[in-house]
Write a protein that holds these residues in place. Structure first.
Motif, PDB file in Angstrom:
ATOM      1  N   UNK A  90       0.852  -1.174   0.000  1.00 13.53           N
ATOM      2  CA  UNK A  90       0.000   0.000   0.000  1.00 13.53           C
ATOM      3  C   UNK A  90       0.884   1.218   0.000  1.00 13.53           C
ATOM      4  N   UNK A  91       0.312   2.294  -0.388  1.00 13.66           N
ATOM      5  CA  UNK A  91       1.069   3.531  -0.439  1.00 13.66           C
ATOM      6  C   UNK A  91       0.914   4.277   0.879  1.00 13.66           C
ATOM      7  N   UNK A  92       1.961   4.968   1.251  1.00 12.91           N
ATOM      8  CA  UNK A  92       1.884   5.870   2.396  1.00 12.91           C
ATOM      9  C   UNK A  92       1.577   7.238   1.795  1.00 12.91           C
ATOM     10  N   UNK A 115      -3.624   0.838  -4.835  1.00 14.34           N
ATOM     11  CA  UNK A 115      -3.714  -0.070  -5.986  1.00 14.34           C
ATOM     12  C   UNK A 115      -2.471   0.053  -6.868  1.00 14.34           C
ATOM     13  N   UNK A 116      -2.014   1.269  -7.098  1.00  6.81           N
ATOM     14  CA  UNK A 116      -0.810   1.476  -7.899  1.00  6.81           C
ATOM     15  C   UNK A 116       0.412   0.893  -7.194  1.00  6.81           C
ATOM     16  N   UNK A 117       0.525   1.139  -5.895  1.00  4.05           N
ATOM     17  CA  UNK A 117       1.677   0.647  -5.127  1.00  4.05           C
ATOM     18  C   UNK A 117       1.735  -0.876  -5.124  1.00  4.05           C
ATOM     19  N   UNK A 170       8.196   0.193  -1.731  1.00  4.45           N
ATOM     20  CA  UNK A 170       7.146   0.957  -1.062  1.00  4.45           C
ATOM     21  C   UNK A 170       7.022   2.322  -1.724  1.00  4.45           C
ATOM     22  N   UNK A 171       5.789   2.785  -1.892  1.00  4.39           N
ATOM     23  CA  UNK A 171       5.512   4.099  -2.469  1.00  4.39           C
ATOM     24  C   UNK A 171       5.072   5.051  -1.366  1.00  4.39           C
ATOM     25  N   UNK A 172       5.724   6.197  -1.313  1.00  6.76           N
ATOM     26  CA  UNK A 172       5.337   7.259  -0.391  1.00  6.76           C
ATOM     27  C   UNK A 172       4.992   8.480  -1.238  1.00  6.76           C
ATOM     28  N   UNK A 173       3.831   9.071  -0.980  1.00  3.62           N
ATOM     29  CA  UNK A 173       3.358  10.211  -1.772  1.00  3.62           C
ATOM     30  C   UNK A 173       2.884  11.303  -0.836  1.00  3.62           C
TER      31      UNK A 173
END
Length: 160
Positions: free
Chosen positions: A24-26, A58-60, A68-71
């Motif tokens: 999951x993205x943060x 969903x993208x992460x 890991x994705x952080x945005x």
């Protein structure tokens, strides 16, 4: 009957569900009350931000294992313009295809463990939003924004 095969399958299923829960993205929405264009009503703003959070998740989930994705989303301007209405106390969004395309500014970081794989600032927009190919239903109120994020993410991943 508790066979080794069944135990192994159960363990694999538990690991998969744990990995999915962690995937999951943060996402941080920085001062969403000051965004260019999100609903002013708390409930509607929360719904929009929650829907975008789920889309980032969903993208992460498509990142390689361990990444890991952080945005940090710093501004959102949704497609169209909001017009006040007396209909159920909710405003309506009118899309005319002129200078009302979606915009989003954000900072992102993709990490693997303690290593930064990629990071940067992005200013997203889709001037041709009503004609861009999309697989989102017409009933999805954020279909243009999600499509714009999909295009950004595909480009971001392809560059690596």
């Amino acid at each position: 009957m508790n066979t080794p095969l069944r135990q192994g399958a159960l363990a694999a299923l538990l690991l998969l569900s744990a990995a999915t829960a962690m995937a999951g993205a943060q996402v941080t929405f920085v001062n969403p009350e000051h965004f260019s264009d999100v609903p002013m009503a708390d409930r509607e703003r929360e719904r929009v931000l929650k829907d975008l959070q789920l889309h980032f998740d969903k993208l992460a989930a498509t990142l390689p294992a361990g990444q890991q994705l952080k945005v940090e989303v710093t501004d959102i301007d949704l497609a169209g313009q909001t017009w006040p209405t007396r209909l159920h106390g909710r405003d309506i969004r009118v899309l005319n295809g002129r200078a009302d395309w979606p915009h989003m500014t954000l900072r992102y970081t993709i990490t693997q463990g303690d290593q930064v794989v990629k990071s940067g600032d992005s200013k997203l927009s889709d001037m041709d939003y009503q004609h861009s190919p999309s697989h989102y239903a017409n009933t999805d109120t954020l279909r243009y924004e999600k499509n714009m994020l999909d295009q950004w993410f595909r480009t971001l991943i392809a560059v690596r």
